[in-house]
Design an enzyme around this catalytic site. Sequence first.
Site, PDB file in Angstrom:
ATOM      1  N   CYS A  72      26.505 -42.067 -13.724  1.00 42.18           N
ATOM      2  CA  CYS A  72      25.973 -43.425 -13.594  1.00 42.18           C
ATOM      3  C   CYS A  72      26.079 -43.905 -12.149  1.00 42.18           C
ATOM      4  O   CYS A  72      25.185 -44.594 -11.644  1.00 42.18           O
ATOM      5  CB  CYS A  72      26.711 -44.375 -14.537  1.00 42.18           C
ATOM      6  SG  CYS A  72      28.514 -44.370 -14.341  1.00 42.18           S
ATOM      7  N   ASP A 114      28.504 -35.571 -34.413  1.00 44.48           N
ATOM      8  CA  ASP A 114      29.820 -36.043 -34.005  1.00 44.48           C
ATOM      9  C   ASP A 114      30.863 -35.423 -34.927  1.00 44.48           C
ATOM     10  O   ASP A 114      30.531 -34.632 -35.817  1.00 44.48           O
ATOM     11  CB  ASP A 114      29.898 -37.571 -34.032  1.00 44.48           C
ATOM     12  CG  ASP A 114      30.827 -38.107 -32.954  1.00 44.48           C
ATOM     13  OD1 ASP A 114      30.337 -38.583 -31.917  1.00 44.48           O
ATOM     14  OD2 ASP A 114      32.054 -38.020 -33.141  1.00 44.48           O
ATOM     15  N   ARG A 145      29.996 -43.422 -26.769  1.00 50.07           N
ATOM     16  CA  ARG A 145      29.482 -44.576 -26.031  1.00 50.07           C
ATOM     17  C   ARG A 145      28.070 -44.331 -25.486  1.00 50.07           C
ATOM     18  O   ARG A 145      27.156 -45.109 -25.736  1.00 50.07           O
ATOM     19  CB  ARG A 145      30.446 -44.879 -24.874  1.00 50.07           C
ATOM     20  CG  ARG A 145      30.293 -46.273 -24.337  1.00 50.07           C
ATOM     21  CD  ARG A 145      31.022 -47.289 -25.199  1.00 50.07           C
ATOM     22  NE  ARG A 145      30.581 -48.630 -24.847  1.00 50.07           N
ATOM     23  CZ  ARG A 145      30.099 -49.511 -25.709  1.00 50.07           C
ATOM     24  NH1 ARG A 145      29.972 -49.193 -26.985  1.00 50.07           N
ATOM     25  NH2 ARG A 145      29.743 -50.710 -25.328  1.00 50.07           N
TER      26      ARG A 145
END
Length: 359
Positions: free
Chosen positions: A166, A38, A12
């Site tokens: 965040c 990944d 994400r």
Amino acid sequence: MTIKVGINGFGRIGRMVFQALCDDGLLGNEIDVVAVVDMNTDARYFAYQMKYDSVHGKFKHSVSTTKSKPSVAKDDTLVVNGHRILCVKAQRNPADLPWGKLGVEYVIESTGLFTVKSAAEGHLRGGARKVVISAPASGGAKTFVMGVNHNNYNPREQHVVSNASCTTNCLAPLVHVLVKEGFGISTGLMTTVHSYTATQKTVDGVSVKDWRGGRAAALNIIPSTTGAAKAVGMVIPSTQGKLTGMAFRVPTADVSVVDLTFIATRDTSIKEIDAALKRASKTYMKNILGYTDEELVSADFISDSRSSIYDSKATLQNNLPNERRFFKIVSWYDNEWGYSHRVVDLVRHMAARDRAAKL
């Protein structure tokens, strides 16, 4: 000269960071993303993930795939706006990633796995020069919040750093302004009403360490923990030990909101606090801290690139007689999009400081 970047973890946040680079016109101009890492290297699947996003909509840039060499079985290279990005297989040990061979200087560590400094240092052994962890870190990695303490970055001493969380990126700018403008904080409690994330369950499932965290994310308001308030003390030392908080995970896919209740160190008013935050949003905190006096809801902040958007209509003052120090302020943040832009900003800031130091 472009900054050579590798992204370890194309989930994400990894994808949002990449999209931020594209949207800001940095890809191939100021920043060259050499490789993304990944578990699989199927470039066609990566392209699909970028093209279509349930929250942020369709990718605004050209994307195709190709092979890095004729001998590979499947396309393993993304081509975005004409720039080639190699898809590399993830490794258990970051030291085994071919950063040196690929010429990567800065690694964005976004797997969520290598958040301890010693583990993230594996990227340095793999040939990278610097690592930015896109999460809270431990083990001695310095934490930076853009707009707050980024100028404390030391190019010669700090090689693995954290971009915090965040929520810390939303809370710290508010606290920074309150401290800088002389309101101060004697003590405070923070709550983040936070959208669900990929670590949660779509249906009730096993979660031995966090029983409530195992409940269905889209059906429940789930009390949880957060280290965001305490982390502010790491970037604003004068608040060390003065803030703590908790989280509620709620059934929304993106955008969260911080509620900070605090006692100021001097008498003040809603009007004075409001004016200071508005002034900061237009001057020294521009593009980091926002200000709104409109009747907005969470969906209105999707894809907002600012770290923290102060909601002036939600500010409260305790109504006890002669009480002039007890306040509540509220600030919104796109916990994906705003944060990803700060990762990009931190990489750019570090690269500029590194060049100035002739590293």
